[in-house]
Design an enzyme around this catalytic site. Structure first.
Site, PDB file in Angstrom:
ATOM      1  N   GLY A 176     -15.351   2.975   3.737  1.00 52.95           N
ATOM      2  CA  GLY A 176     -14.053   3.556   3.421  1.00 52.95           C
ATOM      3  C   GLY A 176     -13.443   3.058   2.133  1.00 52.95           C
ATOM      4  N   ASP A 196       0.845  -1.184   0.000  1.00 52.44           N
ATOM      5  CA  ASP A 196       0.000   0.000   0.000  1.00 52.44           C
ATOM      6  C   ASP A 196       0.887   1.243   0.000  1.00 52.44           C
ATOM      7  OD1 ASP A 196      -3.210   0.501   1.004  1.00 52.44           O
ATOM      8  OD2 ASP A 196      -1.825   2.198   1.106  1.00 52.44           O
ATOM      9  N   ASN A 202     -12.722  -3.507   2.641  1.00 52.45           N
ATOM     10  CA  ASN A 202     -13.653  -2.387   2.752  1.00 52.45           C
ATOM     11  C   ASN A 202     -14.603  -2.461   1.557  1.00 52.45           C
ATOM     12  OD1 ASN A 202     -12.418  -1.317   5.073  1.00 52.45           O
ATOM     13  ND2 ASN A 202     -10.894  -0.224   3.845  1.00 52.45           N
ATOM     14  N   HIS A 244      -9.980  -5.231  -3.316  1.00 53.09           N
ATOM     15  CA  HIS A 244      -8.635  -5.468  -2.780  1.00 53.09           C
ATOM     16  C   HIS A 244      -8.748  -5.869  -1.326  1.00 53.09           C
ATOM     17  CE1 HIS A 244      -9.763  -1.216  -2.601  1.00 53.09           C
ATOM     18  NE2 HIS A 244      -9.187  -1.190  -1.413  1.00 53.09           N
TER      19      HIS A 244
HETATM   20  P1  5GP Z   1      -9.679   1.399   0.271  1.00 52.77           P
HETATM   21  O1  5GP Z   1      -9.786   2.737   0.960  1.00 52.77           O
HETATM   22  O2  5GP Z   1     -10.397   1.414  -1.073  1.00 52.77           O
HETATM   23  O3  5GP Z   1     -10.091   0.223   1.127  1.00 52.77           O
HETATM   24  O4  5GP Z   1      -8.144   1.152  -0.015  1.00 52.77           O
HETATM   25  C1  5GP Z   1      -7.463   1.748  -1.068  1.00 52.77           C
HETATM   26  C2  5GP Z   1      -6.008   1.671  -0.712  1.00 52.77           C
HETATM   27  O5  5GP Z   1      -5.253   1.876  -1.873  1.00 52.77           O
HETATM   28  C3  5GP Z   1      -5.567   2.726   0.308  1.00 52.77           C
HETATM   29  O6  5GP Z   1      -5.055   2.082   1.461  1.00 52.77           O
HETATM   30  C4  5GP Z   1      -4.538   3.540  -0.448  1.00 52.77           C
HETATM   31  O7  5GP Z   1      -3.459   3.945   0.373  1.00 52.77           O
HETATM   32  C5  5GP Z   1      -4.091   2.593  -1.535  1.00 52.77           C
HETATM   33  N1  5GP Z   1      -3.655   3.253  -2.754  1.00 52.77           N
HETATM   34  C6  5GP Z   1      -4.262   4.281  -3.390  1.00 52.77           C
HETATM   35  N2  5GP Z   1      -3.595   4.614  -4.499  1.00 52.77           N
HETATM   36  C7  5GP Z   1      -2.532   3.749  -4.576  1.00 52.77           C
HETATM   37  C8  5GP Z   1      -1.464   3.590  -5.513  1.00 52.77           C
HETATM   38  O8  5GP Z   1      -1.359   4.289  -6.525  1.00 52.77           O
HETATM   39  N3  5GP Z   1      -0.561   2.622  -5.256  1.00 52.77           N
HETATM   40  C9  5GP Z   1      -0.648   1.812  -4.148  1.00 52.77           C
HETATM   41  N4  5GP Z   1       0.313   0.891  -3.988  1.00 52.77           N
HETATM   42  N5  5GP Z   1      -1.639   1.933  -3.249  1.00 52.77           N
HETATM   43  C10 5GP Z   1      -2.573   2.885  -3.460  1.00 52.77           C
END
Ligand code: 5GP
Ligand code: ZN
Length: 114
Positions: free
Chosen positions: A93, A30, A87, A100
């Site tokens: 969130g 992440d 999530n 993922h």
């Molecule tokens: P969500 O909030 O949808 O459960 O998680 C999305 C996750 O993707 C977040 O923890 C965020 O830090 C991560 N994330 C967002 N953009 C990128 C990216 O460009 N590269 C990586 N490796 N992680 C990302």
């Protein structure tokens, strides 16, 4: 999906630190880690969320969960304990709508989560 960030990571159009890969799943760190181990595990095929993953063809959800555990073992957090989080929906969130699993570990994880 051409406009999906995680599809672009699968296609290597956006760089990521990949730590584990199978024919159906990809795991990468992440960008904004919330624990010493914070890895995202995705199906290479686009599905928006956990509900869509559950309805996907046979074995895809298994492939993601198996990869999540393999990552935990590889990262050395499997014995001490780790958390797998999906999530699902904006209220929970979810910000990236390519499903993922967050694999979190390496520090005490409190309950309930925020
Ligand atoms: P969500 O909030 O949808 O459960 O998680 C999305 C996750 O993707 C977040 O923890 C965020 O830090 C991560 N994330 C967002 N953009 C990128 C990216 O460009 N590269 C990586 N490796 N992680 C990302
Ligand atoms: Zn996608």
């Amino acid at each position: 999906m051409s406009d999906c960030l995680f599809c672009k990571i699968v296609a290597k159009e956006v760089p990521a630190e990949v730590v584990y890969e199978t024919d159906r799943a990809l795991a990468f760190r992440d960008i904004n880690p919330q624990a010493p181990t914070h890895v995202l595990v995705i199906p290479k095929e686009h599905h928006a969320d956990a509900a869509a993953l559950a309805r996907a063809d046979q074995g895809l959800a298994d492939a993601v969960l198996l990869a999540a555990h393999a990552v935990a073992e590889q990262e050395g957090v499997a014995d001490g304990g780790y958390r797998v989080v999906l999530n699902t929906g904006p209220g929970a969130g979810q910000t990236v709508f390519h499903v993922h699993a967050h694999v979190l570990g390496g520090r005490p994880l409190t309950w309930p989560p925020g």
